[in-house]
Scaffold this motif. Structure first.
Motif, mmCIF file in Angstrom:
data_model
loop_
_atom_site.group_PDB
_atom_site.id
_atom_site.type_symbol
_atom_site.label_atom_id
_atom_site.label_comp_id
_atom_site.label_asym_id
_atom_site.label_seq_id
_atom_site.Cartn_x
_atom_site.Cartn_y
_atom_site.Cartn_z
ATOM 1 N N GLY A 148 -27.881 -24.013 -17.721
ATOM 2 C CA GLY A 148 -27.292 -25.233 -18.256
ATOM 3 C C GLY A 148 -27.084 -26.280 -17.184
ATOM 4 O O GLY A 148 -27.340 -26.045 -15.998
ATOM 5 N N THR A 149 -26.615 -27.439 -17.605
ATOM 6 C CA THR A 149 -26.286 -28.506 -16.663
ATOM 7 C C THR A 149 -25.015 -28.127 -15.903
ATOM 8 O O THR A 149 -24.263 -27.241 -16.339
ATOM 9 N N PRO A 150 -24.741 -28.797 -14.779
ATOM 10 C CA PRO A 150 -23.499 -28.498 -14.056
ATOM 11 C C PRO A 150 -22.258 -28.623 -14.938
ATOM 12 O O PRO A 150 -21.335 -27.802 -14.842
ATOM 13 N N ALA A 151 -22.232 -29.636 -15.809
ATOM 14 C CA ALA A 151 -21.070 -29.823 -16.683
ATOM 15 C C ALA A 151 -20.912 -28.658 -17.649
ATOM 16 O O ALA A 151 -19.791 -28.194 -17.916
ATOM 17 N N MET A 152 -22.029 -28.172 -18.176
ATOM 18 C CA MET A 152 -21.956 -27.059 -19.124
ATOM 19 C C MET A 152 -21.576 -25.767 -18.410
ATOM 20 O O MET A 152 -20.775 -24.971 -18.918
ATOM 21 N N LEU A 153 -22.128 -25.545 -17.238
ATOM 22 C CA LEU A 153 -21.814 -24.324 -16.501
ATOM 23 C C LEU A 153 -20.360 -24.304 -16.042
ATOM 24 O O LEU A 153 -19.760 -23.228 -15.912
ATOM 25 N N ALA A 154 -19.798 -25.482 -15.804
ATOM 26 C CA ALA A 154 -18.393 -25.553 -15.392
ATOM 27 C C ALA A 154 -17.470 -25.030 -16.484
ATOM 28 O O ALA A 154 -16.359 -24.574 -16.207
ATOM 29 N N ARG A 155 -17.933 -25.071 -17.714
ATOM 30 C CA ARG A 155 -17.108 -24.622 -18.835
ATOM 31 C C ARG A 155 -17.004 -23.096 -18.896
ATOM 32 O O ARG A 155 -16.128 -22.562 -19.568
ATOM 33 N N VAL A 156 -17.923 -22.406 -18.221
ATOM 34 C CA VAL A 156 -17.885 -20.937 -18.223
ATOM 35 C C VAL A 156 -17.764 -20.410 -16.788
ATOM 36 O O VAL A 156 -18.283 -19.345 -16.456
ATOM 37 N N LYS A 157 -17.072 -21.158 -15.956
ATOM 38 C CA LYS A 157 -16.991 -20.819 -14.533
ATOM 39 C C LYS A 157 -16.233 -19.526 -14.265
ATOM 40 O O LYS A 157 -16.332 -18.963 -13.163
ATOM 41 N N THR A 158 -15.469 -19.037 -15.249
ATOM 42 C CA THR A 158 -14.717 -17.799 -15.039
ATOM 43 C C THR A 158 -15.515 -16.549 -15.400
ATOM 44 O O THR A 158 -14.973 -15.439 -15.349
ATOM 45 N N LEU A 159 -16.781 -16.713 -15.757
ATOM 46 C CA LEU A 159 -17.617 -15.537 -15.998
ATOM 47 C C LEU A 159 -17.738 -14.726 -14.707
ATOM 48 O O LEU A 159 -17.588 -15.265 -13.608
ATOM 49 N N PRO B 184 -16.732 -25.434 -28.873
ATOM 50 C CA PRO B 184 -15.541 -24.592 -28.699
ATOM 51 C C PRO B 184 -14.875 -24.889 -27.359
ATOM 52 O O PRO B 184 -15.481 -25.501 -26.469
ATOM 53 N N SER B 185 -13.654 -24.449 -27.211
ATOM 54 C CA SER B 185 -12.953 -24.638 -25.944
ATOM 55 C C SER B 185 -13.635 -23.814 -24.857
ATOM 56 O O SER B 185 -14.434 -22.910 -25.142
ATOM 57 N N ASP B 186 -13.295 -24.107 -23.607
ATOM 58 C CA ASP B 186 -13.880 -23.358 -22.496
ATOM 59 C C ASP B 186 -13.576 -21.867 -22.625
ATOM 60 O O ASP B 186 -14.454 -21.018 -22.398
ATOM 61 N N ALA B 187 -12.346 -21.550 -22.989
ATOM 62 C CA ALA B 187 -11.948 -20.146 -23.123
ATOM 63 C C ALA B 187 -12.719 -19.464 -24.251
ATOM 64 O O ALA B 187 -13.179 -18.318 -24.104
ATOM 65 N N GLN B 188 -12.872 -20.160 -25.372
ATOM 66 C CA GLN B 188 -13.608 -19.588 -26.503
ATOM 67 C C GLN B 188 -15.083 -19.394 -26.161
ATOM 68 O O GLN B 188 -15.682 -18.370 -26.495
ATOM 69 N N LEU B 189 -15.655 -20.386 -25.488
ATOM 70 C CA LEU B 189 -17.065 -20.293 -25.117
ATOM 71 C C LEU B 189 -17.290 -19.142 -24.144
ATOM 72 O O LEU B 189 -18.231 -18.351 -24.299
ATOM 73 N N THR B 190 -16.420 -19.026 -23.152
ATOM 74 C CA THR B 190 -16.544 -17.949 -22.174
ATOM 75 C C THR B 190 -16.429 -16.583 -22.847
ATOM 76 O O THR B 190 -17.201 -15.662 -22.555
ATOM 77 N N SER C 78 -17.112 -15.882 -25.965
ATOM 78 C CA SER C 78 -18.296 -15.661 -26.803
ATOM 79 C C SER C 78 -19.491 -15.212 -25.963
ATOM 80 O O SER C 78 -20.222 -14.289 -26.345
ATOM 81 N N VAL C 79 -19.689 -15.865 -24.829
ATOM 82 C CA VAL C 79 -20.801 -15.487 -23.952
ATOM 83 C C VAL C 79 -20.591 -14.072 -23.421
ATOM 84 O O VAL C 79 -21.534 -13.270 -23.345
#
Length: 243
Positions: free
Chosen positions: A175-186, A147-153, A155-156
C-alpha cells in the motif's frame, strides 16, 4: 511630401518577427521533447543499491510470456479480491512465471465490504500454490468510509492467521505510506511493500512506479518494484515460513 519608412527599418522588423517565431517554435519543440523524455524515462532506482527488481501484475496486464524477464527478477501476481473474485489471468501467468523459474509471489486485494474470514476462506479455496515469496495483502482506500485503524489491523491479522493455517508462509502488506501507517502495529515479521515515487525510509519492497518498462525495453509498462536489500537477503526471504 510623403513620409516614407526607410527600407532597412522594415527589413529589421521582419527579421525580428522571424527570430521571435523561430524562438517560439524551438521552445515548443523542447517542451515536446521534455515531455516525451519524462513519459518514456525508466525510473528504476540504482541497481547497485537495489540489485533485485520485479513487477506486480493483475488481469489488466494480460497474459505474459516472461521472456524479457531476467532470472533474478521477481513477479507478484494478483490472485483474489474480496470474498468472491479471482483474477482472470492468475492461473496462466502463475504457470508461465513458474515455468521460467522466476521468484514468484501472489497477493490478495483486501476488501472492506466482506469479512476477513470470508476472504481468507475464498483465498484458500481458490489458490492452490503461493509461489516462493511472502503472501501479499494489498490495501487500498477505494472508498471514503474506511474502518478505523484498530479495526483494519484486527481484520488483516485475522486474514493472515487463517491463511497461515493453510500456507505456512510470511506476509507482506502492500500500500501507500498513508495506508500502511494505518496498520503500523502489525507484527514486525510482516513485511511492507511501499508504493511511492519517493524512496521510503523503511520497506521490504519499494514499488517506485505504476507504469515503467523493464530496463533496456520500451514496452510494455509494469507496476515496477525493487527488493530493499541485497541479493543474499532476497534469497533468504524466499520460501521463508511463518515463525
Amino acid at each position: 511630401m510623403n513620409d516614407k519608412r526607410p527600407i532597412y527599418t522594415e527589413t529589421y522588423s521582419r527579421r525580428q518577427r522571424l527570430v521571435t517565431i523561430a524562438a517560439i517554435v524551438l521552445a515548443l519543440a523542447l517542451v515536446v521533447l521534455g515531455v516525451t523524455w519524462w513519459l518514456n524515462r525508466n525510473p528504476r532506482p540504482s541497481s547497485r543499491t537495489y540489485p533485485v527488481m520485479g513487477v506486480r501484475l493483475d488481469q489488466s496486464d494480460g497474459p505474459q510470456d516472461f521472456s524479457s524477464f531476467s532470472a533474478n527478477m521477481f513477479v507478484y501476481l494478483k490472485a483474489t479480491e474480496g470474498a468472491s473474485y479471482v483474477d482472470d489471468q492468475f492461473a496462466i501467468n502463475y504457470d508461465r512465471a513458474q515455468g521460467q523459474g522466476l521468484p514468484l509471489g501472489v497477493y490478495h486485494y483486501f476488501s472492506f465490504d466482506s469479512t476477513p474470514t470470508a476472504q481468507a476462506q475464498h483465498f484458500i479455496s481458490k489458490v492452490s500454490a503461493v509461489g516462493t515469496l511472502p503472501i501479499g495483502i494489498y490495501l487500498v482506500a477505494y472508498k471514503a468510509d474506511l474502518p478505523s485503524d484498530a479495526q483494519l489491523t484486527a481484520s488483516v491479522n485475522t486474514f493472515m492467521q487463517q491463511v497461515a493455517t493453510r500456507f505456512n508462509r510470511n506476509f507482506v502488506i502492500m500500500g501507500t505510506p498513508a495506508m500502511l501507517a494505518r496498520v503500523k502495529t502489525l507484527p514486525t515479521t510482516v513485511g511492507r511493500w511501499v508504493i511511492s515515487t519517493s524512496r521510503p525510509k523503511a520497506a521490504t519492497f519499494w514499488q517506485y512506479s505504476n507504469g515503467a518498462p523493464l530496463p533496456g525495453t520500451d514496452d510494455p509498462r509494469y507496476q515496477s518494484a525493487v527488493f530493499v536489500g541485497s541479493q543474499a537477503a532476497f534469497a533468504a526471504a524466499t520460501n521463508k515460513t511463518v515463525r
